[in-house]
Design a protein around this motif. Sequence first.
Motif, PDB file in Angstrom:
ATOM      1  N   TYR A  93       2.489  18.433   6.381  1.00  0.00           N
ATOM      2  CA  TYR A  93       1.151  17.851   6.419  1.00  0.00           C
ATOM      3  C   TYR A  93       1.227  16.397   5.958  1.00  0.00           C
ATOM      4  O   TYR A  93       1.814  16.090   4.913  1.00  0.00           O
ATOM      5  CB  TYR A  93       0.203  18.649   5.543  1.00  0.00           C
ATOM      6  CG  TYR A  93      -0.232  19.938   6.179  1.00  0.00           C
ATOM      7  CD1 TYR A  93       0.667  20.994   6.335  1.00  0.00           C
ATOM      8  CD2 TYR A  93      -1.518  20.107   6.668  1.00  0.00           C
ATOM      9  CE1 TYR A  93       0.294  22.183   6.952  1.00  0.00           C
ATOM     10  CE2 TYR A  93      -1.919  21.293   7.274  1.00  0.00           C
ATOM     11  CZ  TYR A  93      -1.003  22.317   7.416  1.00  0.00           C
ATOM     12  OH  TYR A  93      -1.390  23.493   8.030  1.00  0.00           O
ATOM     13  N   TYR A  94       0.605  15.521   6.752  1.00  0.00           N
ATOM     14  CA  TYR A  94       0.640  14.090   6.495  1.00  0.00           C
ATOM     15  C   TYR A  94      -0.763  13.564   6.216  1.00  0.00           C
ATOM     16  O   TYR A  94      -1.718  13.896   6.926  1.00  0.00           O
ATOM     17  CB  TYR A  94       1.204  13.342   7.681  1.00  0.00           C
ATOM     18  CG  TYR A  94       2.642  13.674   8.008  1.00  0.00           C
ATOM     19  CD1 TYR A  94       2.959  14.695   8.887  1.00  0.00           C
ATOM     20  CD2 TYR A  94       3.693  12.957   7.424  1.00  0.00           C
ATOM     21  CE1 TYR A  94       4.276  15.004   9.187  1.00  0.00           C
ATOM     22  CE2 TYR A  94       5.012  13.254   7.717  1.00  0.00           C
ATOM     23  CZ  TYR A  94       5.295  14.279   8.599  1.00  0.00           C
ATOM     24  OH  TYR A  94       6.607  14.578   8.897  1.00  0.00           O
ATOM     25  N   CYS A  95      -0.843  12.701   5.232  1.00  0.00           N
ATOM     26  CA  CYS A  95      -2.081  11.994   4.943  1.00  0.00           C
ATOM     27  C   CYS A  95      -2.099  10.684   5.726  1.00  0.00           C
ATOM     28  O   CYS A  95      -1.046  10.028   5.884  1.00  0.00           O
ATOM     29  CB  CYS A  95      -2.161  11.714   3.451  1.00  0.00           C
ATOM     30  SG  CYS A  95      -3.632  10.814   2.924  1.00  0.00           S
ATOM     31  N   TYR A  96      -3.256  10.320   6.200  1.00  0.00           N
ATOM     32  CA  TYR A  96      -3.406   9.138   7.046  1.00  0.00           C
ATOM     33  C   TYR A  96      -4.628   8.348   6.580  1.00  0.00           C
ATOM     34  O   TYR A  96      -5.668   8.944   6.251  1.00  0.00           O
ATOM     35  CB  TYR A  96      -3.597   9.598   8.502  1.00  0.00           C
ATOM     36  CG  TYR A  96      -4.037   8.547   9.460  1.00  0.00           C
ATOM     37  CD1 TYR A  96      -5.380   8.290   9.683  1.00  0.00           C
ATOM     38  CD2 TYR A  96      -3.100   7.817  10.189  1.00  0.00           C
ATOM     39  CE1 TYR A  96      -5.787   7.335  10.582  1.00  0.00           C
ATOM     40  CE2 TYR A  96      -3.502   6.862  11.102  1.00  0.00           C
ATOM     41  CZ  TYR A  96      -4.852   6.629  11.302  1.00  0.00           C
ATOM     42  OH  TYR A  96      -5.248   5.686  12.197  1.00  0.00           O
TER      43      TYR A  96
ATOM     44  N   VAL B 103       0.851  -1.189   0.000  1.00  0.00           N
ATOM     45  CA  VAL B 103       0.000   0.000   0.000  1.00  0.00           C
ATOM     46  C   VAL B 103       0.888   1.240   0.000  1.00  0.00           C
ATOM     47  O   VAL B 103       1.870   1.309   0.734  1.00  0.00           O
ATOM     48  CB  VAL B 103      -0.914   0.013   1.235  1.00  0.00           C
ATOM     49  CG1 VAL B 103      -1.705   1.306   1.303  1.00  0.00           C
ATOM     50  CG2 VAL B 103      -1.854  -1.197   1.206  1.00  0.00           C
ATOM     51  N   GLN B 104       0.525   2.191  -0.818  1.00  0.00           N
ATOM     52  CA  GLN B 104       1.255   3.457  -0.865  1.00  0.00           C
ATOM     53  C   GLN B 104       0.314   4.612  -0.598  1.00  0.00           C
ATOM     54  O   GLN B 104      -0.819   4.637  -1.101  1.00  0.00           O
ATOM     55  CB  GLN B 104       1.930   3.648  -2.222  1.00  0.00           C
ATOM     56  CG  GLN B 104       3.118   2.737  -2.455  1.00  0.00           C
ATOM     57  CD  GLN B 104       3.884   3.105  -3.714  1.00  0.00           C
ATOM     58  OE1 GLN B 104       3.292   3.422  -4.731  1.00  0.00           O
ATOM     59  NE2 GLN B 104       5.197   3.070  -3.627  1.00  0.00           N
ATOM     60  N   VAL B 105       0.790   5.570   0.166  1.00  0.00           N
ATOM     61  CA  VAL B 105       0.035   6.790   0.468  1.00  0.00           C
ATOM     62  C   VAL B 105       0.916   7.961   0.037  1.00  0.00           C
ATOM     63  O   VAL B 105       2.002   8.148   0.584  1.00  0.00           O
ATOM     64  CB  VAL B 105      -0.294   6.890   1.960  1.00  0.00           C
ATOM     65  CG1 VAL B 105      -1.081   8.167   2.246  1.00  0.00           C
ATOM     66  CG2 VAL B 105      -1.075   5.657   2.415  1.00  0.00           C
ATOM     67  N   VAL B 106       0.446   8.717  -0.931  1.00  0.00           N
ATOM     68  CA  VAL B 106       1.287   9.761  -1.514  1.00  0.00           C
ATOM     69  C   VAL B 106       0.546  11.091  -1.512  1.00  0.00           C
ATOM     70  O   VAL B 106      -0.536  11.206  -2.087  1.00  0.00           O
ATOM     71  CB  VAL B 106       1.699   9.400  -2.958  1.00  0.00           C
ATOM     72  CG1 VAL B 106       2.564  10.508  -3.551  1.00  0.00           C
ATOM     73  CG2 VAL B 106       2.456   8.067  -2.975  1.00  0.00           C
TER      74      VAL B 106
END
Length: 121
Positions: free
Chosen positions: A93-96, A2-5
């Motif tokens: 800022y981070y995506c979660y 899984v990738q979160v970009v």
Amino acid sequence: QVQVVESGGGLVQPGGSLRLSCAVSGSIRNINGMAWYRQAPGKQREVVAAITSGGITNYAESVKSRFTISRDNAKNTVSLQMSSLKPEDTAVYYCYADLIASGDLYIRSYWGQGTQVVVSS
């Protein structure tokens, strides 16, 4: 895998606007909650805005009425529209995302690598 970009960070003047986007990709069964966090230098990471799979949103008091979180469940994306930006909004800022990956039995938390937002004149 899984990738979160995240994307969309940058330098903006006070009072300006910026839109952050986040795409979750890979072998995913289901995404539950998604959120944006931020971390300013010398401070702890804090939640900025969150959204459930059904579209229910919550915001930190400091950004209410200025930021809007939204998501596209079909595309596995979440966005953060930021307006009336202030210098104190400067942070990474981070995506979660809370999700169940293919072949997995449990909900796990996934984070993006972060995108820098600088609010300065």
